[in-house]
Design an enzyme around this catalytic site. Structure first.
Site, PDB file in Angstrom:
ATOM      1  CE  LYS A  89      -3.161   2.912   2.355  1.00 55.71           C
ATOM      2  NZ  LYS A  89      -3.557   3.442   3.644  1.00 55.71           N
ATOM      3  N   GLY A 118     -11.317   7.947   6.680  1.00 54.22           N
ATOM      4  CA  GLY A 118     -12.496   8.753   6.954  1.00 54.22           C
ATOM      5  C   GLY A 118     -13.688   8.003   7.501  1.00 54.22           C
ATOM      6  CG  ASN A 133      -5.744   1.644  12.233  1.00 52.89           C
ATOM      7  OD1 ASN A 133      -4.543   1.610  12.053  1.00 52.89           O
ATOM      8  ND2 ASN A 133      -6.243   1.301  13.411  1.00 52.89           N
ATOM      9  CB  THR A 134      -9.032   5.891  13.443  1.00 46.88           C
ATOM     10  OG1 THR A 134      -7.703   6.157  12.992  1.00 46.88           O
ATOM     11  CG2 THR A 134      -9.299   6.696  14.697  1.00 46.88           C
TER      12      THR A 134
END
Length: 330
Positions: free
Chosen positions: A173, A261, A282-283
């Site tokens: 990535k 996002g 992820n977050t």
């Protein structure tokens, strides 16, 4: 002399051979277990349909639920990037978790088959410190090395060369950031790095702006997947521009995955409803109050969004339209 009986069924005169109500229902190619029958103004319990005989002059109403269903066995739905096929359309990150054990539990709950991993220096002062590979087995889960934190093409290329040397990875990535405040990609540097990496045999999945022109340029220089942001990294704002994401999907010949996002399950569903091949986050999972439960929710959302896309949503209308048909009213 005819032995048929004259009946009225759902408002229409019929001649039917003698027998039970269940026999009559079956003669109409209906399943007695799936209808309700009213005879001469009184409901006939379904359990007695086989025992109640029809009689001359009976007035019957036979109803069932309309709308129907269908076989819920579907062919396996997979997606392919650079010749590698996956079932899960959810890719998860490996940062911000309380510890590696929680990260591993979240990956399992999400059903993800790919995780992104940052390339960082080995802790030479404590070589016994736990490592991600101790908790998430790279033989079972595909590691996708990324260039998080790189702000130049040179740094990103160098990082991925080291990653390939360390683990043999060629599916990677790529992200080249423009500046630290917005973490938006620098597309000039990103395109340059993509071209170099593709020529060196890498298979770059590339983080980019939500711009169909930029996405096409990346594809032209060797990106095996384009990964437009839905909103700034770590913001949790959800997909801010559905129009451009849809345009990227429509124009791409490589997989399209929303990257960055996503904040909650409905955001993930939207990405898949727009036709994206997958979504990376992820977050949204790591910073949830219950990361494991959120990982489960994201798995379900991605599957639901994909099903909705394949089903083909209804058209929108300006005014109401009745759900139940007017024909066949009792």
């Amino acid at each position: 002399m005819s032995t048929e009986l004259s009946l009225t069924i759902n408002g229409e005169p019929r001649r039917i051979a003698p027998g039970s109500i269940a026999d009559l229902v079956r003669s109409l190619e209906l399943d007695p277990a799936k209808v309700a029958v009213e005879r001469n103004g009184e409901i006939v319990p379904r359990s007695t349909l086989a025992a109640v005989a029809i009689a001359e002059g009976d007035v019957l109403e036979i109803v069932h639920f309309v709308g129907g269903g269908q076989d819920d066995t579907w062919p396996e739905d997979t997606w392919t990037v650079a010749g590698r096929t996956f079932r899960s359309r959810l890719i998860v990150g490996t940062g911000k978790y309380k510890d590696f054990a929680q990260n591993a539990a979240a990956v399992e709950a999400s059903g993800a088959e790919i995780v992104t991993v940052a390339v960082r220096r080995v802790n030479v002062s404590d070589r016994g410190a736990p490592m991600l590979t101790d908790f998430i087995d790279p033989k079972k889960i595909t590691y996708l090395p990324n260039t998080a934190g790189c702000f130049t093409a040179e740094d990103a290329i160098r990082t991925l060369r080291l990653a390939r040397e360390a683990g043999g990875w060629d599916l990677v990535k790529l992200e080249v950031l423009g500046e630290a405040r917005t973490l938006y990609p620098n597309m000039i540097e990103t395109i340059r790095a993509t071209e170099v990496l593709a020529k060196e045999g890498f298979l770059p999945m590339v983080y980019c702006v939500d711009d169909p022109i930029a996405a096409k340029q990346l594809e032209d220089v060797g990106a095996v997947a384009v990964m437009p942001l839905g909103a700034p990294i770590g913001s949790g704002l959800g997909i801010q521009n559905r129009v451009t994401i849809r345009l990227i999907v429509e124009g791409a010949k490589v997989p399209v995955l929303v990257d960055a996002g996503v904040g909650t399950a409905s955001d993930a569903a939207v990405a898949l409803e727009l036709g994206c091949d997958g979504v990376l986050m992820n977050t949204a999972i790591a910073e949830a109050k219950d990361p494991i439960r959120m990982a489960r929710a994201m798995k379900a959302a991605v599957e639901a969004g994909r099903d909705a896309y394949l089903a083909g949503r209804m058209g929108t209308r300006k005014y109401a339209d009745p759900s139940s048909p007017l024909a066949g009213l009792i």
